[in-house]
Design a protein around this motif. Structure first.
Motif, PDB file in Angstrom:
ATOM      1  N   GLU A   1       4.331 -39.787 -60.959  1.00 51.35           N
ATOM      2  CA  GLU A   1       5.372 -38.862 -61.361  1.00 51.35           C
ATOM      3  C   GLU A   1       4.811 -37.450 -61.434  1.00 51.35           C
ATOM      4  OE1 GLU A   1       7.394 -40.021 -64.892  1.00 51.35           O
ATOM      5  OE2 GLU A   1       7.739 -42.056 -64.181  1.00 51.35           O
ATOM      6  N   GLY A   2       5.543 -36.505 -60.883  1.00 53.98           N
ATOM      7  CA  GLY A   2       5.140 -35.105 -60.893  1.00 53.98           C
ATOM      8  C   GLY A   2       5.822 -34.390 -59.746  1.00 53.98           C
ATOM      9  N   VAL A   3       5.777 -33.072 -59.772  1.00 58.04           N
ATOM     10  CA  VAL A   3       6.428 -32.292 -58.724  1.00 58.04           C
ATOM     11  C   VAL A   3       5.688 -30.969 -58.554  1.00 58.04           C
ATOM     12  CG1 VAL A   3       8.119 -31.219 -60.293  1.00 58.04           C
ATOM     13  CG2 VAL A   3       8.664 -31.483 -57.874  1.00 58.04           C
ATOM     14  N   VAL A   4       5.673 -30.496 -57.314  1.00 54.69           N
ATOM     15  CA  VAL A   4       5.195 -29.149 -57.011  1.00 54.69           C
ATOM     16  C   VAL A   4       6.365 -28.374 -56.413  1.00 54.69           C
ATOM     17  CG1 VAL A   4       2.777 -29.786 -56.674  1.00 54.69           C
ATOM     18  CG2 VAL A   4       4.313 -29.779 -54.721  1.00 54.69           C
ATOM     19  N   ARG A   5       6.308 -27.071 -56.547  1.00 58.65           N
ATOM     20  CA  ARG A   5       7.383 -26.212 -56.054  1.00 58.65           C
ATOM     21  C   ARG A   5       7.353 -26.163 -54.529  1.00 58.65           C
ATOM     22  NH1 ARG A   5       6.742 -20.512 -56.294  1.00 58.65           N
ATOM     23  NH2 ARG A   5       4.838 -21.015 -57.408  1.00 58.65           N
ATOM     24  N   THR A   6       8.524 -26.257 -53.921  1.00 60.26           N
ATOM     25  CA  THR A   6       8.650 -26.084 -52.476  1.00 60.26           C
ATOM     26  C   THR A   6       9.022 -24.625 -52.211  1.00 60.26           C
ATOM     27  OG1 THR A   6      10.978 -26.724 -52.488  1.00 60.26           O
ATOM     28  CG2 THR A   6       9.366 -28.471 -52.069  1.00 60.26           C
ATOM     29  N   ILE A   7       8.567 -24.112 -51.075  1.00 61.77           N
ATOM     30  CA  ILE A   7       8.783 -22.725 -50.700  1.00 61.77           C
ATOM     31  C   ILE A   7       9.544 -22.699 -49.372  1.00 61.77           C
ATOM     32  CG2 ILE A   7       7.650 -20.511 -50.246  1.00 61.77           C
ATOM     33  CD1 ILE A   7       6.986 -21.796 -53.035  1.00 61.77           C
ATOM     34  N   PRO A   8      10.631 -21.924 -49.276  1.00 65.39           N
ATOM     35  CA  PRO A   8      11.316 -21.827 -47.981  1.00 65.39           C
ATOM     36  C   PRO A   8      10.373 -21.267 -46.916  1.00 65.39           C
ATOM     37  CG  PRO A   8      12.706 -20.942 -49.724  1.00 65.39           C
ATOM     38  CD  PRO A   8      11.343 -21.174 -50.325  1.00 65.39           C
ATOM     39  N   VAL A   9      10.386 -21.903 -45.755  1.00 69.94           N
ATOM     40  CA  VAL A   9       9.559 -21.448 -44.633  1.00 69.94           C
ATOM     41  C   VAL A   9      10.461 -21.286 -43.419  1.00 69.94           C
ATOM     42  CG1 VAL A   9       8.860 -23.799 -43.992  1.00 69.94           C
ATOM     43  CG2 VAL A   9       7.423 -21.885 -43.344  1.00 69.94           C
ATOM     44  N   ARG A  10      10.165 -20.281 -42.637  1.00 70.66           N
ATOM     45  CA  ARG A  10      10.980 -19.973 -41.451  1.00 70.66           C
ATOM     46  C   ARG A  10      10.062 -19.971 -40.228  1.00 70.66           C
ATOM     47  NH1 ARG A  10      14.093 -14.313 -41.677  1.00 70.66           N
ATOM     48  NH2 ARG A  10      11.996 -13.511 -41.460  1.00 70.66           N
ATOM     49  N   ASN A  11      10.560 -20.550 -39.136  1.00 70.61           N
ATOM     50  CA  ASN A  11       9.833 -20.597 -37.873  1.00 70.61           C
ATOM     51  C   ASN A  11      10.704 -19.923 -36.812  1.00 70.61           C
ATOM     52  OD1 ASN A  11       8.530 -21.198 -35.483  1.00 70.61           O
ATOM     53  ND2 ASN A  11       8.393 -23.394 -35.863  1.00 70.61           N
ATOM     54  N   GLU A  12      10.302 -18.741 -36.388  1.00 73.57           N
ATOM     55  CA  GLU A  12      11.041 -18.016 -35.348  1.00 73.57           C
ATOM     56  C   GLU A  12      10.152 -17.887 -34.117  1.00 73.57           C
ATOM     57  OE1 GLU A  12      12.171 -14.362 -37.380  1.00 73.57           O
ATOM     58  OE2 GLU A  12      14.176 -15.172 -37.680  1.00 73.57           O
ATOM     59  N   ASP A  13      10.410 -18.731 -33.131  1.00 72.80           N
ATOM     60  CA  ASP A  13       9.622 -18.746 -31.897  1.00 72.80           C
ATOM     61  C   ASP A  13       8.131 -18.882 -32.178  1.00 72.80           C
ATOM     62  OD1 ASP A  13      11.923 -18.451 -30.268  1.00 72.80           O
ATOM     63  OD2 ASP A  13      11.897 -16.279 -30.632  1.00 72.80           O
ATOM     64  N   GLY A  14       7.793 -19.716 -33.168  1.00 77.27           N
ATOM     65  CA  GLY A  14       6.398 -19.981 -33.488  1.00 77.27           C
ATOM     66  C   GLY A  14       5.797 -19.064 -34.539  1.00 77.27           C
ATOM     67  N   GLU A  15       6.485 -17.978 -34.877  1.00 79.20           N
ATOM     68  CA  GLU A  15       5.988 -17.080 -35.925  1.00 79.20           C
ATOM     69  C   GLU A  15       6.514 -17.577 -37.270  1.00 79.20           C
ATOM     70  OE1 GLU A  15       3.686 -14.679 -35.518  1.00 79.20           O
ATOM     71  OE2 GLU A  15       3.661 -15.328 -33.420  1.00 79.20           O
ATOM     72  N   LEU A  16       5.595 -17.849 -38.199  1.00 82.77           N
ATOM     73  CA  LEU A  16       5.959 -18.435 -39.483  1.00 82.77           C
ATOM     74  C   LEU A  16       6.047 -17.388 -40.580  1.00 82.77           C
ATOM     75  CD1 LEU A  16       3.622 -21.564 -39.411  1.00 82.77           C
ATOM     76  CD2 LEU A  16       6.012 -21.401 -38.669  1.00 82.77           C
ATOM     77  N   SER A  17       7.007 -17.577 -41.475  1.00 84.73           N
ATOM     78  CA  SER A  17       7.174 -16.724 -42.646  1.00 84.73           C
ATOM     79  C   SER A  17       7.541 -17.602 -43.834  1.00 84.73           C
ATOM     80  CB  SER A  17       8.304 -15.714 -42.438  1.00 84.73           C
ATOM     81  OG  SER A  17       8.080 -14.929 -41.299  1.00 84.73           O
ATOM     82  N   ILE A  18       7.130 -17.161 -45.038  1.00 83.28           N
ATOM     83  CA  ILE A  18       7.570 -17.833 -46.258  1.00 83.28           C
ATOM     84  C   ILE A  18       8.399 -16.853 -47.078  1.00 83.28           C
ATOM     85  CG2 ILE A  18       5.728 -19.551 -46.387  1.00 83.28           C
ATOM     86  CD1 ILE A  18       4.287 -17.739 -48.378  1.00 83.28           C
TER      87      ILE A  18
END
Length: 109
Positions: free
Chosen positions: A82-99
């Motif tokens: 039992e436990g949880v870590v925060r998830t972060i939105p991630v974006r993939n635009e033509d291979g370029e990643l952003s959070i």
């Protein structure tokens, strides 16, 4: 939402990860064998192990310290743990990643 560029998807091997340091802490960015990308806090909810040093399988990562399995989709520990870590939105635009930095800042408040 404010997006923070973190590199190219090719910087992360299939079934691999990389750690991104932010003002709010370390974020693990994971690439599955199916080429999906997820971002979660880079510490296991059990004893704080570095999840980016764990083994990626399916849509989960196994902590290298005590073998806890964490869902990359939800951040929840799987199985009997039992436990949880925060998830972060991630974006993939033509291979370029952003959070999404906004979510990091809101969670730090």
């Amino acid at each position: 939402m404010n997006w923070y560029a973190i590199g190219n998807i090719d910087d992360i091997p299939l079934r691999g990860a990389r750690c991104v340091k932010t003002p709010q802490g370390k974020i693990g960015v994971f690439r599955t064998g199916e080429n999906e990308v997820f971002a979660i806090e880079d510490h296991c909810p059990h004893k704080g192990g570095p999840l980016t040093q764990g083994i990626v399988h399916g849509k989960a990562v196994t902590c290298p310290l005590h073998n806890w399995v964490i869902s990359l989709e939800t951040g929840n520990a799987l199985g009997a743990d039992e436990g949880v870590v925060r998830t972060i939105p991630v974006r993939n635009e033509d291979g370029e990643l952003s959070i999404a930095l906004e979510s990091l800042m809101m969670a730090a408040e």
